[in-house]
Scaffold this motif. Structure first.
Motif, mmCIF file in Angstrom:
data_model
loop_
_atom_site.group_PDB
_atom_site.id
_atom_site.type_symbol
_atom_site.label_atom_id
_atom_site.label_comp_id
_atom_site.label_asym_id
_atom_site.label_seq_id
_atom_site.Cartn_x
_atom_site.Cartn_y
_atom_site.Cartn_z
ATOM 1 N N ASP A 58 1.781 -3.662 0.153
ATOM 2 C CA ASP A 58 0.950 -4.144 1.280
ATOM 3 C C ASP A 58 -0.194 -5.015 0.751
ATOM 4 O OD1 ASP A 58 1.743 -1.842 3.519
ATOM 5 O OD2 ASP A 58 1.684 -1.126 1.465
ATOM 6 N N ARG A 59 -0.768 -4.553 -0.374
ATOM 7 C CA ARG A 59 -1.927 -5.283 -0.910
ATOM 8 C C ARG A 59 -1.499 -6.559 -1.629
ATOM 9 N NH1 ARG A 59 -5.789 -0.478 -3.125
ATOM 10 N NH2 ARG A 59 -5.849 0.730 -1.196
ATOM 11 N N ASP B 81 -5.692 8.424 4.354
ATOM 12 C CA ASP B 81 -6.867 7.649 3.935
ATOM 13 C C ASP B 81 -7.578 7.113 5.160
ATOM 14 O OD1 ASP B 81 -6.806 7.807 1.160
ATOM 15 O OD2 ASP B 81 -5.394 6.146 0.957
ATOM 16 N N PHE C 242 1.998 3.288 3.529
ATOM 17 C CA PHE C 242 1.972 2.054 2.755
ATOM 18 C C PHE C 242 3.186 2.026 1.837
ATOM 19 C CE2 PHE C 242 0.507 4.022 -1.203
ATOM 20 C CZ PHE C 242 -0.041 5.196 -0.731
ATOM 21 N N GLY D 288 -6.226 -3.244 3.908
ATOM 22 C CA GLY D 288 -5.611 -2.903 2.624
ATOM 23 C C GLY D 288 -5.506 -1.405 2.366
ATOM 24 N N ARG D 289 -5.939 -0.600 3.325
ATOM 25 C CA ARG D 289 -5.822 0.852 3.154
ATOM 26 C C ARG D 289 -5.201 1.434 4.416
ATOM 27 N NH1 ARG D 289 -8.019 3.703 -0.667
ATOM 28 N NH2 ARG D 289 -9.581 2.146 -1.172
ATOM 29 N N TYR D 290 -3.999 1.944 4.292
ATOM 30 C CA TYR D 290 -3.258 2.437 5.454
ATOM 31 C C TYR D 290 -2.786 3.855 5.185
ATOM 32 C CZ TYR D 290 -3.207 -2.620 5.429
ATOM 33 O OH TYR D 290 -3.593 -3.925 5.312
ATOM 34 N N GLY E 100 -1.569 0.231 -9.862
ATOM 35 C CA GLY E 100 -2.227 1.041 -10.878
ATOM 36 C C GLY E 100 -1.206 1.910 -11.581
ATOM 37 N N ALA F 297 -7.514 -2.403 -5.581
ATOM 38 C CA ALA F 297 -6.465 -2.614 -6.591
ATOM 39 C C ALA F 297 -5.111 -2.926 -5.954
ATOM 40 C CB ALA F 297 -6.350 -1.381 -7.474
ATOM 41 N N LEU F 298 -4.373 -3.854 -6.551
ATOM 42 C CA LEU F 298 -3.024 -4.192 -6.082
ATOM 43 C C LEU F 298 -1.985 -3.277 -6.713
ATOM 44 C CD1 LEU F 298 -2.909 -8.081 -6.331
ATOM 45 C CD2 LEU F 298 -3.967 -6.653 -4.604
ATOM 46 N N LEU G 203 -5.727 10.450 -10.193
ATOM 47 C CA LEU G 203 -4.591 11.333 -10.454
ATOM 48 C C LEU G 203 -4.811 12.081 -11.762
ATOM 49 C CD1 LEU G 203 -1.902 8.747 -9.378
ATOM 50 C CD2 LEU G 203 -2.553 10.782 -8.112
ATOM 51 N N GLY H 287 1.162 -1.745 -5.156
ATOM 52 C CA GLY H 287 0.937 -1.637 -3.711
ATOM 53 C C GLY H 287 1.432 -2.896 -3.008
ATOM 54 N N GLN I 195 5.166 0.932 -1.878
ATOM 55 C CA GLN I 195 5.004 0.693 -3.320
ATOM 56 C C GLN I 195 6.345 0.384 -3.965
ATOM 57 O OE1 GLN I 195 3.411 4.273 -5.109
ATOM 58 N NE2 GLN I 195 1.293 3.679 -4.735
ATOM 59 N N ARG J 1 -9.085 7.417 -13.426
ATOM 60 C CA ARG J 1 -8.276 7.337 -12.213
ATOM 61 C C ARG J 1 -8.145 8.735 -11.622
ATOM 62 N NH1 ARG J 1 -3.332 4.810 -11.514
ATOM 63 N NH2 ARG J 1 -4.319 3.926 -9.689
ATOM 64 N N ALA K 201 2.592 1.888 -10.265
ATOM 65 C CA ALA K 201 2.936 1.722 -8.858
ATOM 66 C C ALA K 201 2.249 0.453 -8.352
ATOM 67 C CB ALA K 201 2.453 2.925 -8.067
ATOM 68 N N ARG L 164 -0.638 8.788 2.972
ATOM 69 C CA ARG L 164 -1.911 9.438 2.603
ATOM 70 C C ARG L 164 -2.853 9.307 3.785
ATOM 71 N NH1 ARG L 164 -3.114 6.899 -3.453
ATOM 72 N NH2 ARG L 164 -1.053 7.374 -4.270
HETATM 73 P P1 AMP Z 1 -2.300 5.125 -6.832
HETATM 74 O O1 AMP Z 1 -1.033 5.889 -6.834
HETATM 75 O O2 AMP Z 1 -3.403 5.736 -6.068
HETATM 76 O O3 AMP Z 1 -2.684 4.629 -8.169
HETATM 77 O O4 AMP Z 1 -1.931 3.805 -6.014
HETATM 78 C C1 AMP Z 1 -1.215 2.748 -6.589
HETATM 79 C C2 AMP Z 1 -1.362 1.540 -5.696
HETATM 80 O O5 AMP Z 1 -0.862 1.836 -4.390
HETATM 81 C C3 AMP Z 1 -2.793 1.118 -5.446
HETATM 82 O O6 AMP Z 1 -3.276 0.308 -6.470
HETATM 83 C C4 AMP Z 1 -2.662 0.373 -4.146
HETATM 84 O O7 AMP Z 1 -2.225 -0.936 -4.372
HETATM 85 C C5 AMP Z 1 -1.604 1.139 -3.421
HETATM 86 N N1 AMP Z 1 -2.217 2.083 -2.452
HETATM 87 C C6 AMP Z 1 -2.689 3.319 -2.685
HETATM 88 N N2 AMP Z 1 -3.159 3.879 -1.556
HETATM 89 C C7 AMP Z 1 -2.984 2.969 -0.571
HETATM 90 C C8 AMP Z 1 -3.249 2.938 0.838
HETATM 91 N N3 AMP Z 1 -3.797 3.965 1.473
HETATM 92 N N4 AMP Z 1 -2.929 1.810 1.528
HETATM 93 C C9 AMP Z 1 -2.360 0.762 0.908
HETATM 94 N N5 AMP Z 1 -2.077 0.736 -0.406
HETATM 95 C C10 AMP Z 1 -2.368 1.810 -1.146
#
Ligand code: AMP
Length: 429
Positions: free
Chosen positions: A320-321, A111, A121, A116-118, A294, A291-292, A273, A318, A123, A271, A316, A109
């Motif tokens: 990395d987190r 981002d 990443f 914690g945001r890459y 979601g 969030a770790l 999505l 995360g 999952q 959320r 999912a 993504r």
């Molecule tokens: P999401 O699909 O957006 O609900 O993401 C589920 C989980 O993936 C989040 O709670 C984060 O732990 C992790 N995540 C989402 N985006 C990123 C990102 N850019 N970098 C690292 N972890 C991410």
């Protein structure tokens, strides 16, 4: 040529971090096995249309999208769920339900990079498809709780809500799905005033606005008490009331598991999505404000992809987190260090024998590195020490005549001559 660096938002994992990542992945894999989730491996590149269908503005705009050489619009996956839903709508459509499916891998993504945001990443992703029962939702919460515990994390909190509450209200107020999606996006970013303005503009009633205002204030506290207040706030909206009842059932089942995770019911929680239809949740630890993990329930996605109506719930994590949280909480890895040996030939002509001996040890499960730098013995031993080897196996002409080598214990700094057919037991002892 200038020296190359990683592309912004991308990272290298050096040995320590790579090991930790694989360790967490191993924990997720173990949970998958214990709960009966079968691993599937799906492509990193999918059609743009599939990934964009229900991703929500936030994720859609951040996808790595490009035309492949055949002119197809494709993208790097920003999440696993569309790929899993595609499979269930097509190849797996005649298989008996439920499906418990597990994926692990990297996602992309665009981002804004920060701790914690890459942009790349990792999952682990669990999907339970085919059941609309609250026990399925509770299972997803339960396995997430187990994963956090097995990673050694403490003080984990689940923030829990239900999309059916906010959407139920908006639906009875006649708000179009597009407006609902925009409101949910704004609520997700906690831009409540903007969200309320949209609701006002869509000519919803004052009662609707008042209810929304009450809901964003309602969070935390004792679960049953919060749910009772929530029920009271939405009592004039039938769909929203059913959603609250569903959330209550799920949380009652989850409490019965005695997982002992803090639950924070958050009535205004949304959320990004768009495919969620039911319970939604996120995972937090006090040390990090991101969030770790979601997940939530999405009952319409598989149908949207042309499959049979298939209710589903998933999560999912995360990785990395989770790794960051483990570092913050100093949660240690239970890594069993195995014995390691360095095989050193004393002269040119003994290289082949050194290689042969290295394989005798490997077959017995011992990690072996062979000296390949042509170092003299003293330097080679120094190097073996620096690399944290437990033993040096010195292959010398004199000992070989007796079918033996010298095994040096680098920790005790002692050495003995050992027959080749006894080296495995000498090192394992
Ligand atoms: P999401 O699909 O957006 O609900 O993401 C589920 C989980 O993936 C989040 O709670 C984060 O732990 C992790 N995540 C989402 N985006 C990123 C990102 N850019 N970098 C690292 N972890 C991410």
């Amino acid at each position: 040529m200038s020296s190359f660096q990683t592309v912004r938002g991308m990272r290298d994992f050096l040995a320590e971090e790579a090991k930790m990542m694989r360790y967490i992945e191993g924990k997720a894999r173990r949970i998958a096995e214990l709960y009966g989730y079968k691993e599937i491996i799906t492509p990193v590149v999918e059609s743009y249309e599939l990934l964009a269908a229900k991703a929500g503005e936030e994720v859609r705009l951040r996808m790595y999208t490009f035309k492949d050489l055949g002119g197809r619009m494709v993208a790097l996956r920003p999440e696993f769920t569309p790929s899993v839903a595609r499979l269930v709508a097509t190849t797996l459509k005649n298989e008996p339900k439920p499906f418990r499916l597990f994926c692990v891998g990297s996602l992309y993504r665009y981002d804004e990079p920060q701790r914690g945001r890459y942009r790349e990443f990792w999952q682990s992703n669990f999907e339970l498809m085919g059941s609309n029962k609250p026990e399925a939702d509770a299972e997803i919460l339960m396995l997430t709780s187990d994963l956090m515990k097995s990673a050694g994390l403490k003080n984990v909190t689940f923030k829990v809500g239900h999309v059916g509450v906010l959407r139920g209200i908006m639906k009875s107020e006649g708000l179009k799905e597009k407006t609902q999606n925009s409101v949910m996006q704004l609520m997700d970013k906690k831009q409540y005033e903007e969200a309320f303005k949209l609701i006002e503009k869509a000519e919803a009633s004052q009662k609707c606005l008042d209810t929304f205002r009450k809901l964003v204030e309602l969070k935390g506290g004792e679960i049953l008490e919060t749910l009772t207040k929530l029920k009271e706030h939405v009592k004039h909206y039938d769909e929203a009331s059913i959603a609250v009842e569903n959330l209550k059932e799920i949380l009652e089942l989850f409490s019965a598991t005695e997982c002992k995770i803090n639950i924070n019911v958050d009535a205004g929680f949304a959320r990004g999505l768009e495919y969620y239809t039911g319970m939604i949740f996120e995972v937090y630890v006090p040390e990090l404000d991101i969030a770790l993990g979601g997940g939530g329930r999405y009952d319409k996605l598989i149908e949207l992809f042309g499959g049979e109506p298939t209710p589903a719930v998933g999560v999912a994590h995360g990785l990395d987190r989770i790794m960051l949280a483990m570092q913050k909480q100093k949660a240690c890895l239970e890594l069993k260090e195995k014995k390691k040996a360095m095989v050193i030939p004393t002269k040119e002509g003994l290289k082949g024998t050194a290689l042969k001996i290295s394989n005798i040890l490997r077959k017995a499960g011992i990690t072996v590195e062979v000296e390949v730098m042509g170092r003299k013995m003293a330097k080679a031993l120094e190097d073996a020490d620096r690399r944290g080897m437990d033993y040096a196996v010195i292959v010398g002409e004199r000992e070989l005549k007796e079918n033996a080598v010298v095994v040096r214990d680098l920790r005790k700094r002692e050495q003995t001559t050992v027959k080749i057919d006894k080296i495995v037991s000498a090192i394992k002892a």
